[in-house]
Motif scaffolding. Structure first.
Motif, PDB file in Angstrom:
ATOM      1  N   LEU A 125      10.113  -1.222  -9.716  1.00  0.00           N
ATOM      2  CA  LEU A 125      11.340  -2.022  -9.669  1.00  0.00           C
ATOM      3  C   LEU A 125      11.408  -2.921  -8.441  1.00  0.00           C
ATOM      4  O   LEU A 125      11.657  -4.132  -8.578  1.00  0.00           O
ATOM      5  CB  LEU A 125      12.572  -1.112  -9.754  1.00  0.00           C
ATOM      6  N   PRO A 126      11.190  -2.393  -7.217  1.00  0.00           N
ATOM      7  CA  PRO A 126      11.222  -3.302  -6.059  1.00  0.00           C
ATOM      8  C   PRO A 126      10.128  -4.365  -6.106  1.00  0.00           C
ATOM      9  O   PRO A 126      10.365  -5.517  -5.712  1.00  0.00           O
ATOM     10  CB  PRO A 126      11.043  -2.364  -4.859  1.00  0.00           C
ATOM     11  N   LEU A 127       8.926  -4.013  -6.582  1.00  0.00           N
ATOM     12  CA  LEU A 127       7.867  -5.004  -6.677  1.00  0.00           C
ATOM     13  C   LEU A 127       8.192  -6.073  -7.723  1.00  0.00           C
ATOM     14  O   LEU A 127       7.937  -7.261  -7.506  1.00  0.00           O
ATOM     15  CB  LEU A 127       6.537  -4.324  -7.018  1.00  0.00           C
ATOM     16  N   PHE A 128       8.770  -5.661  -8.843  1.00  0.00           N
ATOM     17  CA  PHE A 128       9.145  -6.624  -9.879  1.00  0.00           C
ATOM     18  C   PHE A 128      10.205  -7.594  -9.345  1.00  0.00           C
ATOM     19  O   PHE A 128      10.120  -8.818  -9.558  1.00  0.00           O
ATOM     20  CB  PHE A 128       9.683  -5.888 -11.109  1.00  0.00           C
ATOM     21  N   THR A 129      11.198  -7.058  -8.636  1.00  0.00           N
ATOM     22  CA  THR A 129      12.244  -7.913  -8.066  1.00  0.00           C
ATOM     23  C   THR A 129      11.667  -8.883  -7.042  1.00  0.00           C
ATOM     24  O   THR A 129      12.001 -10.081  -7.024  1.00  0.00           O
ATOM     25  CB  THR A 129      13.332  -7.052  -7.413  1.00  0.00           C
ATOM     26  N   LEU A 130      10.771  -8.373  -6.189  1.00  0.00           N
ATOM     27  CA  LEU A 130      10.157  -9.214  -5.164  1.00  0.00           C
ATOM     28  C   LEU A 130       9.305 -10.316  -5.785  1.00  0.00           C
ATOM     29  O   LEU A 130       9.409 -11.498  -5.394  1.00  0.00           O
ATOM     30  CB  LEU A 130       9.311  -8.344  -4.233  1.00  0.00           C
ATOM     31  N   MET A 131       8.474  -9.961  -6.758  1.00  0.00           N
ATOM     32  CA  MET A 131       7.605 -10.960  -7.385  1.00  0.00           C
ATOM     33  C   MET A 131       8.410 -11.998  -8.167  1.00  0.00           C
ATOM     34  O   MET A 131       8.049 -13.177  -8.210  1.00  0.00           O
ATOM     35  CB  MET A 131       6.597 -10.269  -8.311  1.00  0.00           C
ATOM     36  N   ALA A 146       0.242  -5.762  -5.811  1.00  0.00           N
ATOM     37  CA  ALA A 146       0.731  -4.472  -6.304  1.00  0.00           C
ATOM     38  C   ALA A 146      -0.356  -3.401  -6.245  1.00  0.00           C
ATOM     39  O   ALA A 146      -0.103  -2.272  -5.806  1.00  0.00           O
ATOM     40  CB  ALA A 146       1.245  -4.637  -7.736  1.00  0.00           C
ATOM     41  N   ASN A 147      -1.554  -3.733  -6.671  1.00  0.00           N
ATOM     42  CA  ASN A 147      -2.647  -2.760  -6.624  1.00  0.00           C
ATOM     43  C   ASN A 147      -3.001  -2.386  -5.189  1.00  0.00           C
ATOM     44  O   ASN A 147      -3.414  -1.248  -4.921  1.00  0.00           O
ATOM     45  CB  ASN A 147      -3.878  -3.319  -7.328  1.00  0.00           C
ATOM     46  N   SER A 148      -2.836  -3.330  -4.276  1.00  0.00           N
ATOM     47  CA  SER A 148      -3.151  -3.047  -2.870  1.00  0.00           C
ATOM     48  C   SER A 148      -2.202  -2.023  -2.272  1.00  0.00           C
ATOM     49  O   SER A 148      -2.577  -1.278  -1.359  1.00  0.00           O
ATOM     50  CB  SER A 148      -3.102  -4.343  -2.049  1.00  0.00           C
ATOM     51  N   THR A 149      -0.966  -1.977  -2.761  1.00  0.00           N
ATOM     52  CA  THR A 149      -0.023  -0.990  -2.231  1.00  0.00           C
ATOM     53  C   THR A 149      -0.482   0.436  -2.507  1.00  0.00           C
ATOM     54  O   THR A 149      -0.110   1.363  -1.783  1.00  0.00           O
ATOM     55  CB  THR A 149       1.370  -1.183  -2.861  1.00  0.00           C
ATOM     56  N   VAL A 150      -1.293   0.611  -3.555  1.00  0.00           N
ATOM     57  CA  VAL A 150      -1.821   1.940  -3.877  1.00  0.00           C
ATOM     58  C   VAL A 150      -3.165   2.171  -3.199  1.00  0.00           C
ATOM     59  O   VAL A 150      -3.444   3.268  -2.695  1.00  0.00           O
ATOM     60  CB  VAL A 150      -1.966   2.103  -5.408  1.00  0.00           C
ATOM     61  N   LEU A 213       0.093   0.465 -15.276  1.00  0.00           N
ATOM     62  CA  LEU A 213       1.535   0.324 -15.156  1.00  0.00           C
ATOM     63  C   LEU A 213       1.928  -0.999 -14.506  1.00  0.00           C
ATOM     64  O   LEU A 213       2.822  -1.712 -15.001  1.00  0.00           O
ATOM     65  CB  LEU A 213       2.102   1.505 -14.358  1.00  0.00           C
ATOM     66  N   TYR A 214       1.301  -1.341 -13.383  1.00  0.00           N
ATOM     67  CA  TYR A 214       1.589  -2.620 -12.730  1.00  0.00           C
ATOM     68  C   TYR A 214       1.185  -3.796 -13.620  1.00  0.00           C
ATOM     69  O   TYR A 214       1.891  -4.803 -13.696  1.00  0.00           O
ATOM     70  CB  TYR A 214       0.854  -2.718 -11.393  1.00  0.00           C
TER      71      TYR A 214
END
Length: 277
Positions: A125-131, A146-150, A213-214
């Motif tokens: 949710l926060p990544l979707f809002t940010l993007m 997004a993948n880098s956050t993991v 998922l991302y």
């Protein structure tokens, strides 16, 4: 006595190992057999175990009538981009953690470890809002970030242990000879840490390639990776198992080939990074 010893090894070692191997490769073998069996034959008779009933029909349909190769191209761009970003951040962060003692170092390292304990769904949710606010939805950059956050937290943790095994005296000797800190990192530390860096890069690539998922949430019609493309092969009223299995086989090939090519270096890098001294 020899016969008793053989029976003991058979019951305690050979049979359990054979069962484990069968359970491990069984699903993949079934997927390959399904991909080679025509869809009409699967519905009528089930999966064929005879080469006479095999054919490339599912692969031809997959590659000729869908954009699966284009989806693989998107996955490749995202995976390679994540590797580049992840290694640039992870190597410099790991060097700082292994060479400097600063306030909050242990807390930050603990946070890197704890991040891997939380499910990635919490960040969607926060990544979707940010993007969306940045206008990056349905782009390669959104999936790379997004993948880098993991990938980055685990990569920093692994590389810190690996670079920490390289003696600091080598850095100091290079700086005495006139190198700056960055030059010592580039000319001395990076060549010695290359096996660990390659292992980390392979881990990031595989993680990014298999991520679903991302890719489903942040991607779209323009950027659709392999994992999402395979899911779209499932229809609303019908599942074409042969086409779905063919997509799984083709989608797994790049990662499988990569792992077979570099498996020795991967295992060597992981084990060397675990030994400090």
């Amino acid at each position: 006595m020899k016969r008793d010893g053989f029976l003991k090894r058979l019951l305690t070692t050979h049979i359990p190992v054979a069962l484990v191997v069968l359970l491990a490769i069984g699903p993949f073998a079934w997927m390959i057999l399904t991909s080679l069996t025509p869809s009409s034959a699967i519905i009528a008779k089930g999966v064929s175990f005879s080469p006479a009933g095999w054919g490339p029909d599912n692969y031809v349909r997959l590659l000729a009538h869908t954009d699966f190769l284009g989806n693989m191209g998107h996955s490749l761009v995202v995976a390679l981009g994540t590797v580049v970003l992840g290694l640039v951040v992870s190597v410099t962060a790991a060097y700082s953690f292994s060479r400097f003692r600063f306030f909050g170092r242990r807390v930050l390292m603990l946070q890197f470890l704890l991040v891997n304990m939380f499910p990635v769904v919490l960040l969607i949710l926060p990544l979707f809002t940010l993007m969306r606010r940045l206008g990056l939805l349905d782009t390669h950059l959104a999936l790379i970030i997004a993948n880098s956050t993991v990938a980055i937290p685990f990569a920093v943790w692994m590389l810190t242990s690996y670079i920490g095994a390289i003696p600091k005296s080598l850095d100091e000797a290079a700086m005495i000879d006139g190198c700056s800190r960055l030059q010592a990192l580039r000319r001395v530390v990076l060549p010695l840490a290359l096996p660990g860096i390659i292992s980390t890069g392979i881990y990031i690539f595989i993680t990014s390639w298999n991520e679903y998922l991302y890719a489903l949430t942040l991607g779209g019609r323009h950027v659709r990776t392999v994992t999402v493309a395979i899911q779209t092969l499932i229809g609303e009223y019908q599942i074409e198992w042969g086409l779905l299995a063919a997509g799984g086989v083709v989608g797994a090939l790049p990662v499988t080939i990569l792992f077979l090519v570099v498996q020795r270096r991967l295992v060597g890098g992981l084990t060397q990074g675990a030994v400090k001294g």
